[in-house]
Design a protein around this motif. Structure first.
Motif, mmCIF file in Angstrom:
data_model
loop_
_atom_site.group_PDB
_atom_site.id
_atom_site.type_symbol
_atom_site.label_atom_id
_atom_site.label_comp_id
_atom_site.label_asym_id
_atom_site.label_seq_id
_atom_site.Cartn_x
_atom_site.Cartn_y
_atom_site.Cartn_z
ATOM 1 N N PRO A 66 14.342 1.335 -6.134
ATOM 2 C CA PRO A 66 15.455 2.200 -6.564
ATOM 3 C C PRO A 66 16.317 2.656 -5.397
ATOM 4 C CG PRO A 66 13.427 2.815 -7.684
ATOM 5 C CD PRO A 66 13.045 1.787 -6.648
ATOM 6 N N GLN A 67 15.711 2.878 -4.249
ATOM 7 C CA GLN A 67 16.420 3.341 -3.069
ATOM 8 C C GLN A 67 17.147 2.174 -2.369
ATOM 9 O OE1 GLN A 67 13.821 3.574 0.252
ATOM 10 N NE2 GLN A 67 14.592 5.574 0.928
ATOM 11 N N GLY A 68 16.693 0.962 -2.662
ATOM 12 C CA GLY A 68 17.353 -0.226 -2.104
ATOM 13 C C GLY A 68 16.828 -0.709 -0.772
ATOM 14 N N ARG A 69 15.872 0.014 -0.176
ATOM 15 C CA ARG A 69 15.447 -0.362 1.176
ATOM 16 C C ARG A 69 14.330 -1.416 1.215
ATOM 17 N NH1 ARG A 69 14.341 4.580 4.951
ATOM 18 N NH2 ARG A 69 13.640 2.888 6.287
ATOM 19 N N PHE A 70 13.616 -1.591 0.089
ATOM 20 C CA PHE A 70 12.574 -2.622 0.056
ATOM 21 C C PHE A 70 13.209 -3.884 -0.529
ATOM 22 C CE2 PHE A 70 8.477 -4.083 -2.224
ATOM 23 C CZ PHE A 70 8.150 -4.927 -1.178
ATOM 24 N N THR A 71 13.966 -4.584 0.336
ATOM 25 C CA THR A 71 14.786 -5.692 -0.152
ATOM 26 C C THR A 71 13.940 -6.886 -0.595
ATOM 27 O OG1 THR A 71 15.057 -6.249 2.163
ATOM 28 C CG2 THR A 71 16.903 -5.145 1.108
ATOM 29 N N ASP A 72 12.687 -6.965 -0.110
ATOM 30 C CA ASP A 72 11.821 -8.089 -0.496
ATOM 31 C C ASP A 72 11.180 -7.915 -1.865
ATOM 32 O OD1 ASP A 72 12.374 -9.538 1.705
ATOM 33 O OD2 ASP A 72 10.505 -9.085 2.777
ATOM 34 N N THR B 260 5.942 4.431 6.177
ATOM 35 C CA THR B 260 6.364 3.858 7.452
ATOM 36 C C THR B 260 6.575 2.357 7.274
ATOM 37 O OG1 THR B 260 5.069 5.492 8.615
ATOM 38 C CG2 THR B 260 5.656 3.543 9.862
ATOM 39 N N VAL B 261 5.695 1.739 6.501
ATOM 40 C CA VAL B 261 5.798 0.296 6.279
ATOM 41 C C VAL B 261 5.662 -0.022 4.801
ATOM 42 C CG1 VAL B 261 4.771 -1.975 6.761
ATOM 43 C CG2 VAL B 261 4.674 -0.195 8.504
ATOM 44 N N CYS B 262 6.553 -0.863 4.306
ATOM 45 C CA CYS B 262 6.403 -1.460 2.974
ATOM 46 C C CYS B 262 7.073 -2.814 3.104
ATOM 47 C CB CYS B 262 7.079 -0.600 1.907
ATOM 48 S SG CYS B 262 7.078 -1.377 0.273
ATOM 49 N N GLU B 263 6.245 -3.863 3.251
ATOM 50 C CA GLU B 263 6.817 -5.181 3.544
ATOM 51 C C GLU B 263 5.982 -6.265 2.892
ATOM 52 O OE1 GLU B 263 6.500 -5.850 7.781
ATOM 53 O OE2 GLU B 263 4.312 -5.933 7.711
ATOM 54 N N VAL B 264 6.577 -7.445 2.790
ATOM 55 C CA VAL B 264 5.848 -8.587 2.240
ATOM 56 C C VAL B 264 5.343 -9.436 3.407
ATOM 57 C CG1 VAL B 264 6.032 -10.677 0.846
ATOM 58 C CG2 VAL B 264 7.195 -8.589 0.115
ATOM 59 N N ILE B 265 4.046 -9.744 3.382
ATOM 60 C CA ILE B 265 3.463 -10.597 4.429
ATOM 61 C C ILE B 265 2.672 -11.719 3.740
ATOM 62 C CG2 ILE B 265 3.302 -8.762 6.159
ATOM 63 C CD1 ILE B 265 0.311 -8.483 5.470
ATOM 64 N N ASP B 266 2.127 -12.655 4.532
ATOM 65 C CA ASP B 266 1.274 -13.679 3.930
ATOM 66 C C ASP B 266 -0.167 -13.496 4.414
ATOM 67 O OD1 ASP B 266 1.069 -14.768 6.478
ATOM 68 O OD2 ASP B 266 2.638 -16.257 6.123
ATOM 69 N N GLN B 267 -1.056 -14.361 3.924
ATOM 70 C CA GLN B 267 -2.480 -14.218 4.220
ATOM 71 C C GLN B 267 -2.765 -14.264 5.727
ATOM 72 O OE1 GLN B 267 -4.920 -13.773 1.615
ATOM 73 N NE2 GLN B 267 -6.112 -13.140 3.417
ATOM 74 N N ASP B 268 -2.087 -15.179 6.444
ATOM 75 C CA ASP B 268 -2.312 -15.290 7.895
ATOM 76 C C ASP B 268 -1.966 -13.980 8.594
ATOM 77 O OD1 ASP B 268 -3.166 -17.832 7.698
ATOM 78 O OD2 ASP B 268 -1.284 -18.761 8.374
ATOM 79 N N GLU B 269 -0.837 -13.412 8.196
ATOM 80 C CA GLU B 269 -0.418 -12.157 8.824
ATOM 81 C C GLU B 269 -1.386 -11.026 8.489
ATOM 82 O OE1 GLU B 269 4.382 -12.223 8.990
ATOM 83 O OE2 GLU B 269 3.514 -12.727 7.037
ATOM 84 N N MET B 270 -1.907 -11.068 7.258
ATOM 85 C CA MET B 270 -2.878 -10.039 6.871
ATOM 86 C C MET B 270 -4.163 -10.189 7.699
ATOM 87 S SD MET B 270 -4.440 -9.216 3.108
ATOM 88 C CE MET B 270 -6.079 -8.543 2.924
ATOM 89 N N ASN B 271 -4.627 -11.446 7.848
ATOM 90 C CA ASN B 271 -5.847 -11.663 8.638
ATOM 91 C C ASN B 271 -5.667 -11.213 10.088
ATOM 92 O OD1 ASN B 271 -6.954 -12.726 6.355
ATOM 93 N ND2 ASN B 271 -6.707 -14.865 6.982
#
Ligand SMILES: [Zn+2]
Length: 263
Positions: free
Chosen positions: A28-34, A105-116
């Motif tokens: 709604p705020q528009g900042r989580f573009t992913d 502070t963070v709300c982003e989309v990552i993949d499995q490698d980045e999570m590991n």
């Protein structure tokens, strides 16, 4: 700042309300573009590690760190979802339930490698339910390899994940450990006791939403000032020895302790 138990409670809420379902995700705020990359996908199983929350929607994973100001609100609704109030970074919605995230502070989309990769940098989490003992061995070796004070190490997320200022102060008091002793000078026995105490106390936080660290106060909802041994009790009487509770700034965070009990 929320400590690990809060994040585990949120993961539990997601698993109860959203897991296995296709979730509409918007910003709604528009900042989580992913948000469009994940919206409409099925949430697998929410996972918390320390202060990090991971929401895997198949391959894409949303990573959230609340930081100091981040907050969640969960809400049931009947036919129409209520309009977002305030600056909602991300809204997660199914037919009758929604979760709004504000100010993380963070709300982003990552993949499995980045999570590991991220997980490999974090210390073990006393709430992760490891029964092999590997976690506490990792904790002990990380603490004993450092010349920093135990008080700093307990707050260092790469040493142990999920402990914040409240549990730090209370765990050290309960173990009767001087917060300024360097990690490398603390015995494995004492560190094992601190770890085991954390694995006992923090689940109470997950269960009740309150950081209850005093025996006898585990039922009901005691007043904030009764919940702790030392946290935010500077100048007050120590519950064990009657001495005055001290407060000192350490790495710009307030550290509470009893000089007499924690020699
Ligand atoms: Zn005392």
């Amino acid at each position: 700042m929320p400590e690990g138990h809060t994040v585990h409670r949120i993961a539990n809420s997601f698993n109860q309300n959203f897991a296995g379902q296709k979730v509409r995700i918007s910003s709604p705020q528009g900042r989580f573009t992913d948000s469009s990359l994940v919206s409409g996908k099925r949430l697998v199983v929410a996972k918390a590690h320390g202060k990090q929350l991971f929401l895997p929607f198949g391959k894409p994973i949303i990573r959230i760190h609340l930081g100091i100001y981040g907050k969640w609100s969960f809400q049931d609704f009947k036919s129409e979802a209520p309009a977002p109030v305030g600056e909602v970074r991300a809204r997660f919605q199914i037919s009758n339930h929604l979760a709004d995230l504000r100010g993380p502070t963070v709300c982003e989309v990552i993949d499995q490698d980045e999570m590991n990769q991220l997980l490999s940098k974090l210390g073990p989490d006393p709430l992760a339910g490891d029964t092999t003992g590997q976690s506490f061995e990792k904790f002990i070796s990380k603490v004993q390899a450092s010349s920093r004070t135990i008080a700093e190490l307990l707050m260092n997320q790469s040493v142990v994940a999920g402990i914040g200022n409240v549990y730090r102060a209370e765990l050290l008091f309960r173990a009767k450990v001087n917060p300024f002793v360097p990690g490398k000078k603390i015995s494995g026995e004492v560190l094992t006791a601190i770890w085991e105490d954390a694995t006992k106390l923090m689940p109470i936080g997950v269960q009740t939403g309150m950081m209850l660290t005093r025996e006898g106060f585990l039922k009901g909802a005691p007043q904030l000032e009764d919940r702790y041994y030392v946290y935010k009790r500077a100048g007050e009487k120590c519950r064990e020895c009657g001495g005055k509770i001290s407060m000192e700034l350490l790495a710009s965070r307030k550290l509470y302790f009893c000089k007499r009990c924690q020699k």
